[in-house]
Design a protein around this motif. Structure first.
Motif, PDB file in Angstrom:
ATOM      1  N   ALA A  21       0.812  -1.221   0.000  1.00  0.00           N
ATOM      2  CA  ALA A  21       0.000   0.000   0.000  1.00  0.00           C
ATOM      3  C   ALA A  21       0.844   1.269   0.000  1.00  0.00           C
ATOM      4  N   ASP A  22       2.075   1.175   0.396  1.00  0.00           N
ATOM      5  CA  ASP A  22       2.930   2.348   0.490  1.00  0.00           C
ATOM      6  C   ASP A  22       3.763   2.511  -0.784  1.00  0.00           C
ATOM      7  N   PRO A  23       3.742   3.695  -1.406  1.00  0.00           N
ATOM      8  CA  PRO A  23       4.491   3.889  -2.655  1.00  0.00           C
ATOM      9  C   PRO A  23       6.007   3.747  -2.496  1.00  0.00           C
ATOM     10  N   THR A  24       6.531   4.114  -1.331  1.00  0.00           N
ATOM     11  CA  THR A  24       7.971   3.955  -1.110  1.00  0.00           C
ATOM     12  C   THR A  24       8.341   2.485  -1.100  1.00  0.00           C
ATOM     13  N   ARG A  25       7.523   1.661  -0.446  1.00  0.00           N
ATOM     14  CA  ARG A  25       7.821   0.230  -0.408  1.00  0.00           C
ATOM     15  C   ARG A  25       7.681  -0.400  -1.787  1.00  0.00           C
ATOM     16  N   ARG A  26       6.713   0.069  -2.570  1.00  0.00           N
ATOM     17  CA  ARG A  26       6.601  -0.446  -3.941  1.00  0.00           C
ATOM     18  C   ARG A  26       7.836  -0.056  -4.746  1.00  0.00           C
ATOM     19  N   ALA A  27       8.327   1.152  -4.551  1.00  0.00           N
ATOM     20  CA  ALA A  27       9.545   1.583  -5.251  1.00  0.00           C
ATOM     21  C   ALA A  27      10.745   0.742  -4.814  1.00  0.00           C
ATOM     22  N   ILE A  28      10.809   0.428  -3.543  1.00  0.00           N
ATOM     23  CA  ILE A  28      11.897  -0.429  -3.038  1.00  0.00           C
ATOM     24  C   ILE A  28      11.825  -1.801  -3.692  1.00  0.00           C
ATOM     25  N   LEU A  29      10.627  -2.362  -3.784  1.00  0.00           N
ATOM     26  CA  LEU A  29      10.472  -3.668  -4.436  1.00  0.00           C
ATOM     27  C   LEU A  29      10.887  -3.603  -5.901  1.00  0.00           C
ATOM     28  N   SER A  30      10.529  -2.512  -6.572  1.00  0.00           N
ATOM     29  CA  SER A  30      10.947  -2.353  -7.975  1.00  0.00           C
ATOM     30  C   SER A  30      12.469  -2.319  -8.077  1.00  0.00           C
ATOM     31  N   ARG A  31      13.103  -1.632  -7.143  1.00  0.00           N
ATOM     32  CA  ARG A  31      14.570  -1.578  -7.141  1.00  0.00           C
ATOM     33  C   ARG A  31      15.156  -2.962  -6.904  1.00  0.00           C
ATOM     34  N   LEU A  32      14.569  -3.704  -5.969  1.00  0.00           N
ATOM     35  CA  LEU A  32      15.096  -5.033  -5.651  1.00  0.00           C
ATOM     36  C   LEU A  32      14.812  -6.044  -6.764  1.00  0.00           C
ATOM     37  N   ALA A  33      13.862  -5.744  -7.622  1.00  0.00           N
ATOM     38  CA  ALA A  33      13.618  -6.624  -8.775  1.00  0.00           C
ATOM     39  C   ALA A  33      14.816  -6.609  -9.722  1.00  0.00           C
ATOM     40  N   GLU A  34      15.616  -5.557  -9.637  1.00  0.00           N
ATOM     41  CA  GLU A  34      16.834  -5.453 -10.462  1.00  0.00           C
ATOM     42  C   GLU A  34      17.995  -6.224  -9.851  1.00  0.00           C
ATOM     43  N   GLY A  35      17.882  -6.571  -8.566  1.00  0.00           N
ATOM     44  CA  GLY A  35      18.949  -7.292  -7.887  1.00  0.00           C
ATOM     45  C   GLY A  35      19.074  -6.842  -6.449  1.00  0.00           C
ATOM     46  N   GLU A  36      19.814  -7.599  -5.656  1.00  0.00           N
ATOM     47  CA  GLU A  36      19.949  -7.268  -4.240  1.00  0.00           C
ATOM     48  C   GLU A  36      20.643  -5.924  -4.059  1.00  0.00           C
ATOM     49  N   ALA A  77      19.437  -6.722   0.868  1.00  0.00           N
ATOM     50  CA  ALA A  77      18.048  -7.185   0.774  1.00  0.00           C
ATOM     51  C   ALA A  77      17.837  -7.726  -0.624  1.00  0.00           C
ATOM     52  N   ARG A  78      16.994  -8.753  -0.712  1.00  0.00           N
ATOM     53  CA  ARG A  78      16.658  -9.305  -2.027  1.00  0.00           C
ATOM     54  C   ARG A  78      15.181  -9.629  -2.053  1.00  0.00           C
ATOM     55  N   LEU A  79      14.621  -9.544  -3.222  1.00  0.00           N
ATOM     56  CA  LEU A  79      13.202  -9.796  -3.434  1.00  0.00           C
ATOM     57  C   LEU A  79      12.887 -11.272  -3.254  1.00  0.00           C
ATOM     58  N   LYS A  80      11.757 -11.558  -2.610  1.00  0.00           N
ATOM     59  CA  LYS A  80      11.230 -12.925  -2.502  1.00  0.00           C
ATOM     60  C   LYS A  80       9.867 -12.908  -3.187  1.00  0.00           C
TER      61      LYS A  80
END
Length: 123
Positions: A21-36, A77-80
């Motif tokens: 729900a938080d745009p910052t956390r979604r942006a973080i997830l997008s960043r982590l989709a590129e790699g840890e 951190a890495r995406l799960k």
């Protein structure tokens, strides 16, 4: 017994959707989709402190969307994807509803266009 599994599934989804729900956390997830990435690397594009970014990472970690491990002095951190896949599967249950709704909307729009053309001809 079945109800308990339902409740656990819902609480897990609640945590995922609350995290998303938080745009910052979604942006973080997008960043982590590129790699840890380290906290410093994640914090770089944001105008917030590292402790604030760390709080966002903790929410994502509790929701099961990321994992962190100690790698010498950094904690990358890495995406799960598993928990996100569960949320997508839950949303997928509504695809038939939305598809039907869009089909109905298309029918209404076609009817309106035909009515407009008929009115234009009659004038």
């Amino acid at each position: 017994m079945e109800a308990i599994g339902y409740i656990n599934r819902q609480s897990s989804l609640d945590a995922v959707f609350a995290a998303l729900a938080d745009p910052t956390r979604r942006a973080i997830l997008s960043r982590l989709a590129e790699g840890e990435a380290s906290v410093n690397e994640i914090a770089a594009p944001f105008e917030m402190s590292q402790p604030a970014v760390s709080r966002h990472l903790k929410v994502l970690e509790r929701a099961g969307l990321i994992e962190r491990e100690i790698d010498q002095q950094r904690r990358p951190a890495r995406l799960k994807a598993e928990k996100m896949a569960a949320a997508v599967a839950w949303l997928e249950e509504f695809r038939a509803f939305w598809a039907g709704s869009f089909d109905q909307l298309d029918d209404v729009l076609v009817s309106m266009k035909l009515a407009e053309k008929k009115e234009a001809k009659d004038e």
